[in-house]
Design an enzyme around this catalytic site. Structure first.
Site, PDB file in Angstrom:
ATOM      1  CE  LYS A 189      -3.696  -2.513   0.071  1.00 42.32           C
ATOM      2  NZ  LYS A 189      -3.180  -3.858   0.246  1.00 42.32           N
TER       3      LYS A 189
HETATM    4  C1  PLP Z   1      -9.543  -2.913  -1.027  1.00 43.59           C
HETATM    5  C2  PLP Z   1      -8.915  -3.725   0.059  1.00 43.59           C
HETATM    6  N1  PLP Z   1      -9.618  -3.972   1.173  1.00 43.59           N
HETATM    7  C3  PLP Z   1      -9.111  -4.690   2.185  1.00 43.59           C
HETATM    8  C4  PLP Z   1      -7.835  -5.193   2.119  1.00 43.59           C
HETATM    9  C5  PLP Z   1      -7.328  -6.028   3.232  1.00 43.59           C
HETATM   10  O1  PLP Z   1      -6.243  -5.437   3.871  1.00 43.59           O
HETATM   11  P1  PLP Z   1      -5.170  -6.325   4.666  1.00 43.59           P
HETATM   12  O2  PLP Z   1      -4.443  -7.158   3.681  1.00 43.59           O
HETATM   13  O3  PLP Z   1      -4.302  -5.304   5.316  1.00 43.59           O
HETATM   14  O4  PLP Z   1      -5.916  -7.145   5.650  1.00 43.59           O
HETATM   15  C6  PLP Z   1      -7.054  -4.944   0.993  1.00 43.59           C
HETATM   16  C7  PLP Z   1      -5.694  -5.461   0.896  1.00 43.59           C
HETATM   17  O5  PLP Z   1      -5.125  -5.584  -0.172  1.00 43.59           O
HETATM   18  C8  PLP Z   1      -7.614  -4.193  -0.073  1.00 43.59           C
HETATM   19  O6  PLP Z   1      -6.926  -3.923  -1.179  1.00 43.59           O
END
Ligand code: PLP
Length: 424
Positions: free
Chosen positions: A202
């Site tokens: 990210k």
């Molecule tokens: C749009 C979106 N929502 C939720 C997530 C979930 O985040 P995490 O991987 O930090 O749990 C991601 C991760 O890529 C994402 O791109």
């Protein structure tokens, strides 16, 4: 122009790409301070009465977004889960999620025993299609989870009133949009709650991490407890060597706290977010112009009212007839070989993720509902190639190389069609 690098020709770009994630001196100094502090988590003991890094990041990120509260979390998935639970969403409730996004958007809903209702996207923005949302609303719907995907902001002009009209919570998943602005406000502040992921790829990252932002102090307090095993911050002064969290006794929760080293990384790297976002936006604009000159490529459209987009991945739609009948995976491989970097298709349509299949896990009480085929999500997956955001931290010459690689692959597309699957 030499032959395709995929089949042994000379690659267009041979230089290294910017590394991601990037460290800075400020970040390393902050990390060293945490490591020597004797406290590596909010669930650690009080050391010197100064605010925790978790608190400092929460304040800074809330301020950055122009909102009153931020609760850091272990990751974006736990941020979504805590947000939904704090809004009172639970067993049997339905949450509308986009048909094109990371699987966690739906699995977070399943993890709280609610039902993800997966709906199609708008073909231009690749974000939730408001008419598909409206058609999917049932008496059990409690929330709409909108994702500002890749390089765009979703159609909030339609989704905000739609949510209001039907008495639904709007949860803004901003995992891919740290710093994006719409009609004078940061995304994540327009619905009931905004959630973020700070996972490794990210644009603001601590390797793993996440956050919820909102204006409502009670909602923020519930999210705090939901991410801290039900505990809340002790309000009195705590002497050194004692716990600063105490039992809140208000329902089921889990430990999804951000660690202190992660919070220190986020706090220091937040300083660089705006100028890095601006650099990515500048280079993306340069690449758009170069690809437009070549012709046959189209780009993701962001919502009217967008004042600042962010760029997580940059989708390029292949429109030219040259690419007809060529598998998108083969185009990605060809571009990767030319550029020496990861080029990949968009997410598969959400109903194709195996982990969501009904009966796949004994833990799950519910399964997703897919009211209509995800035709636009399917088409998006077939038609786009994606460039990762850190490529856009490179210089003008690198952008020229990216454009040249697209031109070369387009010119040789007939070879890709004839030699599908070769060069893997
Ligand atoms: C749009 C979106 N929502 C939720 C997530 C979930 O985040 P995490 O991987 O930090 O749990 C991601 C991760 O890529 C994402 O791109």
């Amino acid at each position: 122009m030499s032959g395709l690098a995929l089949f042994g020709g000379t690659p267009v770009h041979r230089q290294a790409w910017p590394q991601w994630p990037q460290s800075t001196l400020t970040c390393e100094r902050a990390l060293l301070t945490v490591m020597r502090s004797g406290r590596w988590s909010v669930s650690g003991l009080e050391t010197d009465a100064s605010p925790t890094w978790d608190q400092r990041f929460a304040e800074a990120f809330a301020h950055y977004n122009g909102v009153r509260h931020c609760v850091p979390t272990a990751n974006g998935t736990s941020a979504l889960m805590a947000a939904m639970q704090a809004l009172g969403i639970g067993a049997g409730d339905e949450v509308i999620v986009p048909g094109l996004t990371w699987v966690a958007c739906a699995s977070a809903v399943l993890a709280i025993n609610a039902v993800p209702v997966i709906v199609d996207i708008d073909p231009a923005s690749l974000c939730l299609a408001p008419h598909a949302v409206e058609a999917a609303i049932s008496p059990r719907t409690r929330a709409i989870m909108v994702v500002h995907l890749y390089n765009a902001i979703a159609d909030l002009d339609a989704l905000l009133p739609l949510a209001r009209r039907h008495g639904l919570h709007l949860i803004e998943d901003c995992a891919q949009a740290h710093g994006a602005q719409w009609r004078g406000r940061h995304v994540g502040t327009l619905g009931a709650v905004g959630t973020f992921s700070m996972q490794n790829g990210k644009v603001l990252t601590s390797g793993e991490g996440g956050a919820c932002i909102c204006d409502d102090p009670d909602l923020a307090a519930r999210i705090f407890r939901l991410r801290a095993d039900g505990r809340q911050r002790v309000t009195d002064t705590v002497p050194s060597g004692y716990m600063t969290l105490e039992e809140g006794g208000q329902g089921f929760a889990q430990n999804a706290c951000l660690s202190e080293p992660q919070a220190a990384i986020l706090l220091s790297r937040l300083e660089d977010l705006d100028h890095e976002n601006a650099q990515r936006a500048r280079q993306a604009q340069r690449l758009r112009q170069l690809l437009e000159e070549i012709g046959g490529f189209a780009f993701q459209q962001t919502a009217e009212g967008t004042e600042r987009t962010t760029l997580y991945h940059f989708p390029v739609r292949l429109e030219g007839p040259e690419f007809e009948g060529v598998a998108i995976a083969q185009v990605c491989r060809a571009l990767s070989a030319e550029l020496g970097c990861w080029v990949h298709p968009p997410y598969p349509p959400m109903d194709r993720f195996a982990v969501l299949a009904p009966g796949h896990s004994q833990r799950l009480l519910t399964a997703p509902r897919v009211p209509q085929p995800l035709l636009c999500a399917q088409a998006a997956h077939r038609q786009h190639v994606m460039l990762a955001h850190w490529l856009f931290l490179a210089d003008d010459q690198a952008m020229a190389h990216v454009a040249q690689a697209f031109a070369k692959v387009k010119e040789h597309a007939h070879e890709l069609r004839a030699r599908q699957g070769e060069g893997q």
